[in-house]
Design a protein around this motif. Structure first.
Motif, PDB file in Angstrom:
ATOM      1  N   MET A   1      38.586  46.079  18.780  1.00  0.00           N
ATOM      2  CA  MET A   1      39.098  45.018  19.749  1.00  0.00           C
ATOM      3  C   MET A   1      38.655  43.848  19.325  1.00  0.00           C
ATOM      4  N   THR A   2      39.348  42.812  19.406  1.00  0.00           N
ATOM      5  CA  THR A   2      39.137  41.229  19.508  1.00  0.00           C
ATOM      6  C   THR A   2      39.850  40.736  21.043  1.00  0.00           C
ATOM      7  N   ILE A   3      38.991  39.773  21.138  1.00  0.00           N
ATOM      8  CA  ILE A   3      39.337  38.742  22.277  1.00  0.00           C
ATOM      9  C   ILE A   3      39.643  37.395  21.649  1.00  0.00           C
ATOM     10  N   ALA A   4      40.741  36.926  21.971  1.00  0.00           N
ATOM     11  CA  ALA A   4      41.015  35.359  21.452  1.00  0.00           C
ATOM     12  C   ALA A   4      41.338  34.509  22.617  1.00  0.00           C
ATOM     13  N   ILE A   5      40.436  33.429  22.719  1.00  0.00           N
ATOM     14  CA  ILE A   5      40.523  32.416  23.745  1.00  0.00           C
ATOM     15  C   ILE A   5      40.754  31.019  22.726  1.00  0.00           C
ATOM     16  N   GLY A   6      41.620  30.574  22.516  1.00  0.00           N
ATOM     17  CA  GLY A   6      41.743  29.434  21.771  1.00  0.00           C
ATOM     18  C   GLY A   6      43.253  28.762  21.265  1.00  0.00           C
ATOM     19  N   GLU A   7      43.369  28.155  20.173  1.00  0.00           N
ATOM     20  CA  GLU A   7      44.642  27.325  19.835  1.00  0.00           C
ATOM     21  C   GLU A   7      45.407  28.584  19.369  1.00  0.00           C
ATOM     22  N   TYR A   8      45.105  29.520  19.139  1.00  0.00           N
ATOM     23  CA  TYR A   8      45.995  30.705  18.625  1.00  0.00           C
ATOM     24  C   TYR A   8      46.665  31.573  19.744  1.00  0.00           C
ATOM     25  N   GLY A   9      45.953  31.375  21.181  1.00  0.00           N
ATOM     26  CA  GLY A   9      46.406  31.923  22.205  1.00  0.00           C
ATOM     27  C   GLY A   9      45.399  32.583  22.980  1.00  0.00           C
ATOM     28  N   ARG A  10      45.688  33.280  23.991  1.00  0.00           N
ATOM     29  CA  ARG A  10      44.594  34.030  24.844  1.00  0.00           C
ATOM     30  C   ARG A  10      44.997  35.572  24.960  1.00  0.00           C
ATOM     31  N   TYR A  11      44.561  36.328  24.362  1.00  0.00           N
ATOM     32  CA  TYR A  11      44.895  37.809  24.463  1.00  0.00           C
ATOM     33  C   TYR A  11      43.893  38.737  23.635  1.00  0.00           C
ATOM     34  N   THR A  12      43.920  40.280  24.038  1.00  0.00           N
ATOM     35  CA  THR A  12      42.912  40.900  23.323  1.00  0.00           C
ATOM     36  C   THR A  12      44.120  41.761  22.150  1.00  0.00           C
ATOM     37  N   ALA A  13      43.435  42.354  21.235  1.00  0.00           N
ATOM     38  CA  ALA A  13      44.523  42.896  20.031  1.00  0.00           C
ATOM     39  C   ALA A  13      43.600  43.609  19.326  1.00  0.00           C
ATOM     40  N   ILE A  14      43.970  44.654  18.646  1.00  0.00           N
ATOM     41  CA  ILE A  14      43.499  45.506  17.557  1.00  0.00           C
ATOM     42  C   ILE A  14      43.596  44.551  16.411  1.00  0.00           C
ATOM     43  N   ARG A  15      42.400  44.350  15.671  1.00  0.00           N
ATOM     44  CA  ARG A  15      42.230  43.408  14.441  1.00  0.00           C
ATOM     45  C   ARG A  15      42.309  44.364  13.239  1.00  0.00           C
ATOM     46  N   ASP A  16      43.371  44.275  12.392  1.00  0.00           N
ATOM     47  CA  ASP A  16      43.584  44.919  11.129  1.00  0.00           C
ATOM     48  C   ASP A  16      43.128  43.955  10.208  1.00  0.00           C
ATOM     49  N   TRP A  17      42.339  44.359   8.883  1.00  0.00           N
ATOM     50  CA  TRP A  17      42.281  43.340   7.834  1.00  0.00           C
ATOM     51  C   TRP A  17      43.375  42.756   7.169  1.00  0.00           C
ATOM     52  N   ASP A  18      44.208  43.632   6.875  1.00  0.00           N
ATOM     53  CA  ASP A  18      45.463  43.553   6.235  1.00  0.00           C
ATOM     54  C   ASP A  18      46.711  42.876   7.093  1.00  0.00           C
ATOM     55  N   MET A  19      46.856  43.651   8.288  1.00  0.00           N
ATOM     56  CA  MET A  19      48.042  43.176   9.266  1.00  0.00           C
ATOM     57  C   MET A  19      47.561  42.391  10.337  1.00  0.00           C
ATOM     58  N   GLY A  20      46.689  41.794  10.384  1.00  0.00           N
ATOM     59  CA  GLY A  20      46.026  40.767  11.296  1.00  0.00           C
ATOM     60  C   GLY A  20      45.903  41.466  12.640  1.00  0.00           C
ATOM     61  N   ASP A  21      46.380  40.804  13.902  1.00  0.00           N
ATOM     62  CA  ASP A  21      46.022  41.038  15.285  1.00  0.00           C
ATOM     63  C   ASP A  21      47.448  42.057  15.638  1.00  0.00           C
ATOM     64  N   MET A  22      47.164  43.185  16.058  1.00  0.00           N
ATOM     65  CA  MET A  22      48.200  44.101  16.468  1.00  0.00           C
ATOM     66  C   MET A  22      48.175  44.375  17.920  1.00  0.00           C
ATOM     67  N   ASP A  23      49.350  44.647  18.331  1.00  0.00           N
ATOM     68  CA  ASP A  23      49.216  45.186  19.829  1.00  0.00           C
ATOM     69  C   ASP A  23      48.688  43.966  20.881  1.00  0.00           C
ATOM     70  N   ARG A  24      49.103  42.912  20.756  1.00  0.00           N
ATOM     71  CA  ARG A  24      48.427  41.875  21.718  1.00  0.00           C
ATOM     72  C   ARG A  24      48.668  42.200  23.033  1.00  0.00           C
ATOM     73  N   ARG A  25      47.820  41.881  23.831  1.00  0.00           N
ATOM     74  CA  ARG A  25      47.782  42.014  25.202  1.00  0.00           C
ATOM     75  C   ARG A  25      47.413  40.614  25.860  1.00  0.00           C
ATOM     76  N   ASP A  26      48.337  39.865  26.725  1.00  0.00           N
ATOM     77  CA  ASP A  26      47.889  38.679  27.324  1.00  0.00           C
ATOM     78  C   ASP A  26      46.772  38.892  28.296  1.00  0.00           C
ATOM     79  N   LEU A  27      45.815  38.134  28.337  1.00  0.00           N
ATOM     80  CA  LEU A  27      44.757  37.741  29.040  1.00  0.00           C
ATOM     81  C   LEU A  27      45.420  37.335  30.634  1.00  0.00           C
ATOM     82  N   TRP A  28      44.473  37.623  31.785  1.00  0.00           N
ATOM     83  CA  TRP A  28      44.774  37.341  33.049  1.00  0.00           C
ATOM     84  C   TRP A  28      44.001  36.341  33.444  1.00  0.00           C
TER      85      TRP A  28
END
Length: 89
Positions: A1-28
């Protein structure tokens, strides 16, 4: 799992090398009036200095997230602190 807070958004996701961030969930974000301790201090300094985008990111850092795998909800800063706490002997 990755947590993103920045210019690409604010979310958690499962990070896949080939497919990128999958199953994004917004942060609260934590409402400013509910921040305390270091989170409140960081937020107030960012607001004072006119750094609104940074203040918004801090409110997300001290807010809640949902795990895309199991749907458990957790506080991001608390989990980071627990995972990086030095071992006391």
């Amino acid at each position: 799992m990755t947590i993103a807070i920045g210019e690409y958004g604010r979310y958690t996701a499962i990070r896949d090398w080939d497919m990128g961030d999958m199953d994004r969930r917004d942060l609260w974000p934590s409402p400013a009036e509910e921040l305390s301790g270091v989170g409140r201090w960081m937020y107030e300094i960012a607001v004072r200095d006119g750094e609104g985008l940074l203040a918004e990111g801090i409110s997300h850092l001290f807010g809640k997230a949902e795990c895309p795998s199991c749907a458990s909800v957790f506080t991001i800063a608390d989990e980071y602190k627990a995972a990086n706490c030095p071992i006391l002997r």
